[in-house]
Design an enzyme around this catalytic site. Structure first.
Site, mmCIF file in Angstrom:
data_model
loop_
_atom_site.group_PDB
_atom_site.id
_atom_site.type_symbol
_atom_site.label_atom_id
_atom_site.label_comp_id
_atom_site.label_asym_id
_atom_site.label_seq_id
_atom_site.Cartn_x
_atom_site.Cartn_y
_atom_site.Cartn_z
ATOM 1 N N HIS A 122 -21.421 22.520 50.653
ATOM 2 C CA HIS A 122 -20.412 22.829 49.649
ATOM 3 C C HIS A 122 -19.639 24.062 50.070
ATOM 4 C CE1 HIS A 122 -18.455 22.962 45.770
ATOM 5 N NE2 HIS A 122 -18.642 24.264 45.779
ATOM 6 N N LYS A 174 -23.773 20.265 40.073
ATOM 7 C CA LYS A 174 -23.214 19.075 40.706
ATOM 8 C C LYS A 174 -23.907 18.810 42.042
ATOM 9 C CE LYS A 174 -19.318 21.077 39.770
ATOM 10 N NZ LYS A 174 -18.026 21.617 39.404
ATOM 11 N N SER A 176 -22.368 26.054 37.662
ATOM 12 C CA SER A 176 -21.416 24.938 37.646
ATOM 13 C C SER A 176 -21.458 24.197 38.993
ATOM 14 C CB SER A 176 -20.019 25.497 37.366
ATOM 15 O OG SER A 176 -19.022 24.572 37.669
ATOM 16 N N ASP A 229 -21.288 20.078 32.708
ATOM 17 C CA ASP A 229 -20.449 21.023 33.448
ATOM 18 C C ASP A 229 -18.980 20.736 33.198
ATOM 19 O OD1 ASP A 229 -19.691 22.993 35.515
ATOM 20 O OD2 ASP A 229 -18.939 21.195 36.501
ATOM 21 N N ARG A 284 -14.246 26.846 29.622
ATOM 22 C CA ARG A 284 -14.110 28.111 30.371
ATOM 23 C C ARG A 284 -12.668 28.320 30.826
ATOM 24 N NH1 ARG A 284 -17.748 27.222 35.104
ATOM 25 N NH2 ARG A 284 -17.078 29.281 35.755
#
Ligand code: URA
Length: 434
Positions: A82, A187, A183, A161, A168
């Site tokens: 990621h 995922k 968050s 999320d 948010r």
């Protein structure tokens, strides 16, 4: 337990229990906690922070709000990756086939552009026919047969999320390490990988502008993974200037192909090789970084990584001929050069302004529903540290009929700094958290 008491506890700086956090996440998902109370708790978290333990519970509750992909029937070690996002950040597109050709299985769910940063899905969709919406069965088939697959996030993963993120977004509660870390990690953990390498971008074009914040985010995400029994490490990489020399979807795919052919820019190639080697180590295929690096070098120099990319594109319904024929990718009709206003050395190419300029040309979105123009974007004709003469091209803006060109040129002018001496060299890898 009245939810108002949970809000008050965090407001007063006390830690939340696992039950408090589960009540919050379930309440948001089942709509039994109204948005105004959820927003109040989010703001209290922004102001008071959370321990790693609380953040891990929050992440787990978000994972539990939806499905989790089961990859246990796919042979091989599954290592996810990621990036926290940057400008010209095309690393995933190159890294997935390189790491797969080096021996790990790479299941990757990616996102679209966010703010001034580009998104891997938008880049891949500039390949004619490439489908990012494979079913989980199709995704697993590609992983089994090719070893790497990049798809979009499915709506069933971590739905809490999605709800919290939209709250948010409109309550000024995005900027919080525990909220960003939970968050992202909710995922990633729902994707089902057994190990994870995180690329935490740091600098002008990243959400984290300074190493201290980037390190805190990296440490929090690695700790969350540890609490969930997933091996993870993070690499903090430089995002002061755009990565590589192309910004914009189809332009970046060409640069990815050049990199897979061994002719890519040094910064992109270096980061891809470094992260791929870490994926080999975290996946347990090698214990030693040098041995892992040899595997990665071989995956690239043998052409196997390029072949893996081509097979991945084909398995996703994309046109595999783009590998040898870049004219099959979209290209913009107009090219405008930005020239150096004076002679000297390029000391800065502000990534955020260049990302905004690329978006102004149409490569990104202002609103979620905006279409993306895959052809437009920016090519850097000079890099930080290069010497230039007055009038030399520093950037080339690829536009469609002048759309957004004036605004983009103004942003690009603002992004370039030319000085009398070359700037100090900046390391590309700024730190690691293992
Ligand atoms: N990306 C995410 O997925 N979540 C955040 O909170 C920030 C960036």
């Amino acid at each position: 337990m009245r939810f108002v008491d949970v809000i008050a506890r965090k407001r007063d700086g006390h830690p939340l229990s696992r039950e408090d956090i589960t009540q919050f996440v379930t309440g948001v998902t089942m709509a039994s906690v109204p948005d105004y109370q959820a927003s109040a708790l989010l703001m209290a978290i922004v102001l008071q922070g959370m321990s790693h333990q609380e953040t891990a519970w929050l992440t787990q509750a978000m994972v539990d709000s939806g499905a989790r992909v089961d990859l246990s029937d796919i042979p091989g070690v599954k290592v996810g990756k990621h990036s926290t996002g940057g400008v010209g950040d095309k690393v995933s597109v190159v890294l997935a086939p390189v790491a797969a050709a080096a021996g790990v299985v790479v299941p990757k769910m990616s996102g679209r552009g966010l703010g001034h940063t580009g998104g891997t899905l938008d880049k891949l969709e500039s390949i004619p026919g490439y489908r990012i919406d494979l079913s989980i069965d199709e995704f697993k088939h590609v992983l089994r047969t090719v070893g790497a697959s990049i798809i979009g996030q499915t709506a069933t993963l971590a739905p809490a999320d999605k709800q919290l993120y939209s709250l948010r977004d409109v309550t000024a509660t995005i900027e919080s390490v525990p909220l960003v870390a939970s968050s992202i990690m909710s995922k990633k953990l729902a994707e089902g990988s057994s190990a994870l390498v995180l690329d935490v971008k740091c600098g002008d074009g990243a959400f984290m502008k300074h190493v201290r914040g980037a390190r805190e985010l990296a440490e929090t995400m690695v700790a969350i993974a540890g609490h969930s029994g997933v091996r993870a490490e993070a690499v903090i990489t430089d995002m002061e200037a755009p990565l590589g020399r192309s910004i914009g979807n189809a332009l970046e795919i060409v640069e990815c192909l050049e990199t897979l052919k061994g002719a890519g820019p040094a910064d992109l190639t270096g980061i891809v090789k470094h992260l791929a080697a870490r994926m080999v180590v975290v996946g347990g295929l090698e214990t030693d970084q040098n041995a892992a690096r040899r595997r990665v070098d071989d995956a690239l120099s043998s052409g196997r990584a390029l072949q893996t990319f081509q097979r991945m594109v084909e398995a996703h319904g994309g046109d595999p001929r783009i590998v040898d024929d870049y004219s099959r990718l979209a290209s913009a009709p107009g090219h405008e050069r930005l020239r150096a206003p004076r002679s000297g050395f390029v000391t800065a190419l502000g990534a955020e302004a260049i990302g905004r300029a690329s978006n102004a040309l149409g490569a990104g979105r202002n609103r979620l529903e905006d279409p993306v123009d895959h052809a437009v974007g920016i090519l850097l004709r000079a890099s930080v540290g290069d010497s230039v003469k007055e009038g030399d091209a520093v950037m080339e803006l690829h536009h469609r009929d002048g759309r957004g060109l004036d605004g983009a040129l103004a942003l690009c002018r603002q992004a370039v700094t030319i000085g009398d001496a070359p700037p100090p060299r900046r390391a590309k890898v700024l730190g690691e958290v293992r």
